[in-house]
Enzyme design. Structure first.
Site, PDB file in Angstrom:
ATOM      1  N   ILE A  73       4.932  90.914  54.511  1.00 16.63           N
ATOM      2  CA  ILE A  73       4.558  90.358  53.168  1.00 16.63           C
ATOM      3  C   ILE A  73       5.352  89.431  52.754  1.00 16.63           C
ATOM      4  O   ILE A  73       6.576  89.492  52.552  1.00 16.63           O
ATOM      5  CB  ILE A  73       4.364  91.532  52.265  1.00 16.63           C
ATOM      6  CG1 ILE A  73       3.567  92.711  52.684  1.00 16.63           C
ATOM      7  CG2 ILE A  73       4.472  91.198  50.988  1.00 16.63           C
ATOM      8  CD1 ILE A  73       3.470  93.738  51.797  1.00 16.63           C
TER       9      ILE A  73
ATOM     10  N   THR B 280       6.360  90.809  42.895  1.00 19.13           N
ATOM     11  CA  THR B 280       7.568  90.256  42.515  1.00 19.13           C
ATOM     12  C   THR B 280       7.492  88.564  42.365  1.00 19.13           C
ATOM     13  O   THR B 280       7.642  88.178  41.114  1.00 19.13           O
ATOM     14  CB  THR B 280       8.997  90.612  43.328  1.00 19.13           C
ATOM     15  OG1 THR B 280       8.993  91.832  43.402  1.00 19.13           O
ATOM     16  CG2 THR B 280      10.271  90.060  42.495  1.00 19.13           C
TER      17      THR B 280
ATOM     18  N   ARG C  57      16.606  94.879  44.449  1.00 24.78           N
ATOM     19  CA  ARG C  57      16.191  94.907  43.354  1.00 24.78           C
ATOM     20  C   ARG C  57      16.073  96.067  42.491  1.00 24.78           C
ATOM     21  O   ARG C  57      16.209  96.039  40.934  1.00 24.78           O
ATOM     22  CB  ARG C  57      14.799  94.036  43.261  1.00 24.78           C
ATOM     23  CG  ARG C  57      14.568  92.533  43.869  1.00 24.78           C
ATOM     24  CD  ARG C  57      13.197  92.197  43.843  1.00 24.78           C
ATOM     25  NE  ARG C  57      13.180  90.700  44.078  1.00 24.78           N
ATOM     26  CZ  ARG C  57      13.557  89.702  43.473  1.00 24.78           C
ATOM     27  NH1 ARG C  57      13.692  89.892  42.238  1.00 24.78           N
ATOM     28  NH2 ARG C  57      13.218  88.587  43.831  1.00 24.78           N
TER      29      ARG C  57
ATOM     30  N   TYR D 227       7.170 100.011  48.956  1.00 20.40           N
ATOM     31  CA  TYR D 227       7.856  98.786  48.657  1.00 20.40           C
ATOM     32  C   TYR D 227       9.350  98.931  48.803  1.00 20.40           C
ATOM     33  O   TYR D 227       9.609  99.494  47.485  1.00 20.40           O
ATOM     34  CB  TYR D 227       7.216  97.802  47.985  1.00 20.40           C
ATOM     35  CG  TYR D 227       8.055  96.570  47.545  1.00 20.40           C
ATOM     36  CD1 TYR D 227       9.220  96.194  48.610  1.00 20.40           C
ATOM     37  CD2 TYR D 227       7.836  95.741  46.453  1.00 20.40           C
ATOM     38  CE1 TYR D 227       9.860  95.119  48.313  1.00 20.40           C
ATOM     39  CE2 TYR D 227       8.661  94.470  46.480  1.00 20.40           C
ATOM     40  CZ  TYR D 227       9.281  94.074  47.482  1.00 20.40           C
ATOM     41  OH  TYR D 227       9.938  92.921  47.259  1.00 20.40           O
TER      42      TYR D 227
END
Length: 293
Positions: A204, A43, A137, A132
């Site tokens: 991350i 992203t 989102r 993920y």
């Protein structure tokens, strides 16, 4: 395979094109500063604006520059199962060690649909998959029971998760369902300390783009059992974690990189725009608090 501080790399653009020279230099800096893995085309890397050929050119550049020194986890998700499978194959051809994959977004599949999507990917078995989960989102939440079902069916494929749900109890739920060897990485910098305390093994990170050494030291301190030092570094970095999202990401991140890396391009691709005045002020204050400017 993955632990510690792993930056979700920004992608530098110059006059609309991928600035490969800047990117390779950026990857080199990240490794020198102690990052333990790299995520190209996530992203933060503006992957949503990249056609497939460019996307995997960026992945290939990352792999080539890393040269095996740290593992590369390539963004490869799609809301189209056939495209997602093709992305996994392209990531393998580019030399990635594993892929990072969101569940199908926009379509809003059921938990059964999510399982079937990843089952189809797993049957191709091209590369290991780190899930993920970022419902903020994708508007799709992979429930712990679904994750456990996937891991039980394909233990050598689904090796871990980047969890950006913000629900810290998920770490315990997922460890219970998937086993202690299932890699759990925080997807949120600001809760990475608590995530590790629950059993996570790294992050991350968006902030690691800007402060790779501090983020690496934070993760290393926790892993070594020096929790006092980890807390000190968390407090030093916390304002920066928040500042990175005071405007649409990666606007604030690229602005911050312009402050700590001379000449780092500020270009973003629409619909993303540069950070506004208030966001820039927050970033400046956070960089000063962290001792980076």
């Amino acid at each position: 395979m993955f632990s510690g501080s792993i930056p979700a790399l920004v992608t530098p653009f110059r006059e609309g094109a991928f600035a490969e020279d800047v990117y390779r230099d950026f990857v080199e800096w990240q490794i020198a500063e102690g990052s333990k893995g790299l995520v190209p085309c996530g992203t933060t890397g503006e992957a949503a604006t990249m056609p497939s050929e460019e996307h995997f050119r960026v992945v290939r550049a990352c792999v080539e520059q890393a040269a095996g020194r740290v593992p590369v986890l390539a963004g490869a998700g799609s809301n189209d199962t056939k495209v997602a499978i093709a992305n996994v194959h392209a990531a393998k051809q580019a030399g990635a060690d594993a892929v990072l994959m969101v569940p199908p977004y926009y379509n809003r599949p059921s938990q059964e649909g999510i399982f079937r999507h990843f089952e189809a990917i797993a049957r191709e078995a091209a590369l290991p998959v780190v899930l993920y989960n970022v419902p903020g989102r994708t508007v799709t939440d992979i429930q712990p029971a679904t994750i456990a079902r996937m891991v039980m069916a394909f233990p050598d494929i689904f090796i871990g998760i980047k969890d950006a749900t913000g629900q810290l109890a998920r770490v315990s739920e997922q460890r219970s369902g998937c086993g202690a060897d299932f890699i759990q990485l925080s997807g949120n910098d600001e809760t990475a300390l608590a995530f590790n305390a629950m059993g996570g093994v790294g992050c991350i990170s968006v902030t690691a783009n800007v402060a790779p050494r501090l983020c690496a030291e934070f993760q290393a301190a926790w892993a070594a059992g020096d929790h006092r030092r980890a807390l000190e570094l968390h407090d030093r970095l916390y304002p920066l974690h928040i500042a990175m999202f005071t405007d649409a990401s990666p606007g604030p991140v690229k602005y911050a990189l312009g402050k700590v890396r001379d000449g780092f391009p500020q270009d973003l691709r629409l619909p993303m725009t540069q950070a506004g005045e208030a966001s820039r002020a927050s970033v400046d204050a956070a960089l000063a608090h962290a001792g980076l400017i």
